[in-house]
Structures are given as structure tokens and as C-alpha cells.
Design a protein around this motif. Structure first.
Motif, short mmCIF file in Angstrom:
data_model
loop_
_atom_site.label_atom_id
_atom_site.label_comp_id
_atom_site.label_asym_id
_atom_site.label_seq_id
_atom_site.Cartn_x
_atom_site.Cartn_y
_atom_site.Cartn_z
N THR A 1 50.40 125.92 14.13
CA THR A 1 49.70 126.43 12.95
C THR A 1 50.02 125.61 11.71
O THR A 1 49.12 125.22 10.95
CB THR A 1 50.08 127.90 12.71
OG1 THR A 1 49.70 128.67 13.86
CG2 THR A 1 49.37 128.45 11.49
N HIS B 1 49.05 133.57 5.55
CA HIS B 1 47.89 134.45 5.66
C HIS B 1 47.50 134.67 7.12
O HIS B 1 47.14 135.78 7.52
CB HIS B 1 46.68 133.83 4.94
CG HIS B 1 46.84 133.68 3.46
ND1 HIS B 1 47.33 134.67 2.64
CD2 HIS B 1 46.54 132.64 2.63
CE1 HIS B 1 47.34 134.27 1.38
NE2 HIS B 1 46.86 133.03 1.35
N ASP B 2 47.54 133.59 7.91
CA ASP B 2 47.12 133.66 9.31
C ASP B 2 47.91 134.71 10.09
O ASP B 2 47.35 135.41 10.94
CB ASP B 2 47.31 132.30 10.00
CG ASP B 2 46.73 131.14 9.23
OD1 ASP B 2 47.12 130.94 8.06
OD2 ASP B 2 45.90 130.42 9.80
N ALA C 1 46.69 138.19 9.28
CA ALA C 1 45.39 138.43 9.90
C ALA C 1 45.53 138.72 11.39
O ALA C 1 44.85 139.60 11.93
CB ALA C 1 44.47 137.23 9.67
N ASP D 1 49.16 130.39 1.74
CA ASP D 1 48.24 129.64 2.59
C ASP D 1 48.97 128.51 3.30
O ASP D 1 49.73 127.75 2.67
CB ASP D 1 47.09 129.07 1.76
CG ASP D 1 45.93 128.66 2.64
OD1 ASP D 1 45.21 129.55 3.11
OD2 ASP D 1 45.76 127.44 2.86
N TYR E 1 41.61 143.13 4.78
CA TYR E 1 41.26 142.61 6.11
C TYR E 1 40.16 143.44 6.75
O TYR E 1 39.21 142.89 7.33
CB TYR E 1 42.51 142.60 7.00
CG TYR E 1 42.20 142.22 8.42
CD1 TYR E 1 42.10 140.89 8.80
CD2 TYR E 1 41.96 143.20 9.39
CE1 TYR E 1 41.78 140.53 10.10
CE2 TYR E 1 41.64 142.86 10.69
CZ TYR E 1 41.55 141.51 11.04
OH TYR E 1 41.21 141.17 12.33
N THR F 1 36.36 142.07 7.80
CA THR F 1 35.93 142.07 9.19
C THR F 1 34.97 143.22 9.51
O THR F 1 34.66 143.46 10.67
CB THR F 1 37.15 142.13 10.13
OG1 THR F 1 37.93 143.29 9.81
CG2 THR F 1 38.01 140.88 9.98
N TYR G 1 41.41 133.48 1.40
CA TYR G 1 41.61 133.09 2.79
C TYR G 1 40.64 133.84 3.71
O TYR G 1 39.99 133.24 4.59
CB TYR G 1 43.05 133.36 3.21
CG TYR G 1 43.24 133.46 4.71
CD1 TYR G 1 43.32 132.32 5.50
CD2 TYR G 1 43.29 134.71 5.34
CE1 TYR G 1 43.47 132.42 6.88
CE2 TYR G 1 43.45 134.81 6.71
CZ TYR G 1 43.53 133.66 7.47
OH TYR G 1 43.66 133.76 8.84
N LEU G 2 40.51 135.14 3.52
CA LEU G 2 39.63 135.94 4.36
C LEU G 2 38.17 135.52 4.21
O LEU G 2 37.43 135.44 5.20
CB LEU G 2 39.78 137.42 4.01
CG LEU G 2 41.12 138.08 4.37
CD1 LEU G 2 41.21 139.47 3.76
CD2 LEU G 2 41.32 138.14 5.88
N ARG H 1 37.66 132.38 6.13
CA ARG H 1 37.73 132.55 7.58
C ARG H 1 36.58 133.37 8.14
O ARG H 1 36.02 133.04 9.18
CB ARG H 1 39.06 133.21 7.96
CG ARG H 1 39.19 133.47 9.44
CD ARG H 1 40.58 133.83 9.85
NE ARG H 1 40.63 134.18 11.26
CZ ARG H 1 41.73 134.55 11.90
NH1 ARG H 1 42.89 134.61 11.25
NH2 ARG H 1 41.69 134.87 13.18
N PHE H 2 36.22 134.45 7.44
CA PHE H 2 35.24 135.37 7.99
C PHE H 2 33.89 135.32 7.27
O PHE H 2 32.93 135.97 7.71
CB PHE H 2 35.78 136.81 7.94
CG PHE H 2 37.02 137.01 8.76
CD1 PHE H 2 36.97 136.99 10.14
CD2 PHE H 2 38.25 137.21 8.14
CE1 PHE H 2 38.12 137.16 10.91
CE2 PHE H 2 39.41 137.39 8.89
CZ PHE H 2 39.34 137.36 10.28
#
Length: 252
Positions: free
Chosen positions: A12, A132-133, A136, A160, A198, A202, A241-242, A245-246
């Protein structure tokens, strides 16, 4: 141009460190259990490790085995090989709070820091807060249940991974600096608020269930031993970040 070895260079954090250093024009070798030509299990050492370190100026040690408990042994093998090869600088990524939170993995990271400090090599240690990962992944696993259980009264300060990678790359191309300032994300937030972000990102609906826990580790987390509000140097928020990613704004 500097020759740099990145352990855990497919992981990562390590892959971002590798990309950053190569973009800056450095020769980078990637060591992991499966990446050729330097496929090495650090817990075992061996001739492959000597070949990986030969001719290297700096080692950035990102490899870690949370479930195996052999980080100290891996670091000792790496140090022995680095000394034989004449490497001048070992950079290690650790975790904020390893000296304040009596969590098993944190104890291992702190012990590994000590091994590195006593190695005789030039060394630099950076402690960072959780990525962050990681949050999540944890929230994603917990959200598989109809109710999302959450340790009561705990906050976090996620950072991050690309920003930590950039800092490690900077340290790797500088002189050994010992223990440098901690690096934390831009915000200290309750786990509840992070979990709600989160869920919104999502498009899930889950009630949060606060779960009070017991023990010294839980008390240390509740007291904020893993936080570094005075070093909130990261810029990317959890919501940013979210969104990246999403593709969905968590606060919509």
C-alpha cells in the motif's frame, strides 16, 4: 542519481514510495516476498537479500507483517545485509503512538525502531497516523453486518498514503535525521463521524452501535495516544479520499 531499495515495495505504501522516487530519477529496487528479481522473505534473510542490498545507498523499510510478529527479526536481517553492503542510510516507517498504546503490533513496531536505532547505520524514523485506506477497509468489513459496531469514544486522524510516501521519498534523499516529526492527517475526527462519511460515500445505510471495550489498549486509544494533533501536516481529508475512491461526495 541514488540507488534506493524499497522493502515492501509492492504494498500500500511502498508502491507509492517507489513511484515517487523513480519519478525523481532515482534507481529503485523493489523487495517483497514475490517481486522478481528481489523476491525475499525478510524474516528468513538469505543470499537474495544480500543481492538486493548490494550497491544500494539508502534502504526505505516499508515491509511489515502485522499478523506474523516477526518485524524485529526481519529488520535485523535487513540491517546485517545493509552493513555488509555498506549502505549509508536506513529509513523506517512507524506508527504514531507506538510508545503510548500497548497494542501488540505497536509494541513490535517500537521494538523494531530500537533495533534500527542501535544498528550502527545512519537512520531516520517517521511515525505516521493510520492511512485513509485502512479505515475504509475496516468500515467496509464492518458494514457487511446490518449494524455497524464502533468502539465507543475513540477518535482517529487518518492521513493520505500518497502524502506519507512523498515525505518518505524526501527523507530517503536527505541525510539521516534520526526520529523526525510525526506526520498526521489534517483532522482529528471521531470514529463515528468517519464511519458515517464512509456510509454516505458508499450509499449504505447502517445504524452505528457504540461498543464500550475494556483494557489498557482501549484506554490508551480513548486517551488519544495514537493521535498527533500538533503535527497535522497532511492535506487530504477523509472526505476527499472517499470522493476520489468512490466518486461520490460523502456530505451530499
Amino acid at each position: 542519481m541514488t540507488t534506493i531499495l524499497v522493502t515492501g515495495g509492492t504494498g500500500t505504501l511502498g508502491r507509492h514510495v517507489t513511484e515517487r522516487l523513480r519519478a525523481e530519477g532515482h534507481e529503485v529496487r523493489v523487495l517483497s516476498r514475490s517481486a522478481q528479481p528481489y523476491a525475499v522473505d525478510l524474516s528468513e534473510g538469505g543470499g537474495g537479500l544480500d543481492a538486493a542490498v548490494e550497491g544500494v545507498d539508502t534502504v526505505v523499510h516499508c515491509a511489515s507483517s502485522p499478523g506474523r510478529g516477526d518485524d524485529e527479526r526481519a529488520a535485523a536481517h535487513l540491517i546485517t545485509a545493509a552493513r555488509r553492503a555498506g549502505a549509508g542510510h536506513l529509513v523506517y516507517i512507524s506508527i504514531v503512538g507506538v510508545d503510548r498504546v500497548p497494542f501488540g503490533y505497536y509494541k513490535s513496531k517500537l521494538a523494531t525502531e530500537k533495533v534500527i536505532e542501535e544498528s550502527g547505520l545512519g537512520w531516520t524514523v517517521l511515525r505516521a497516523t493510520q492511512f485513509h485506506d485502512l479505515l475504509a477497509r475496516v468500515f467496509g468489513a464492518l458494514a457487511k453486518s446490518p449494524v455497524l459496531p464502533m468502539p465507543a469514544g475513540i477518535s482517529d486522524q487518518p492521513v493520505d498514503v500518497t502524502e506519507v510516501a512523498a515525505r518518505l521519498a524526501e527523507l530517503a534523499t536527505s541525510a539521516p535525521a534520526g526520529r523526525v516529526d510525526d506526520m498526521g492527517g489534517p483532522e482529528v475526527r471521531t470514529l463515528d463521524s468517519l464511519a458515517r462519511s464512509y456510509l454516505r460515500a458508499t450509499a449504505r445505510r447502517r445504524p452505528l452501535l457504540p461498543v464500550p471495550l475494556a483494557g489498557a489498549t482501549y484506554r490508551a486509544f480513548r486517551a488519544g495516544g495514537h493521535l498527533t494533533p500538533g503535527h497535522a501536516t497532511g492535506k487530504v481529508t477523509f472526505e476527499e479520499y472517499l470522493t476520489g475512491r468512490f466518486g461520490r461526495r460523502p456530505r451530499d
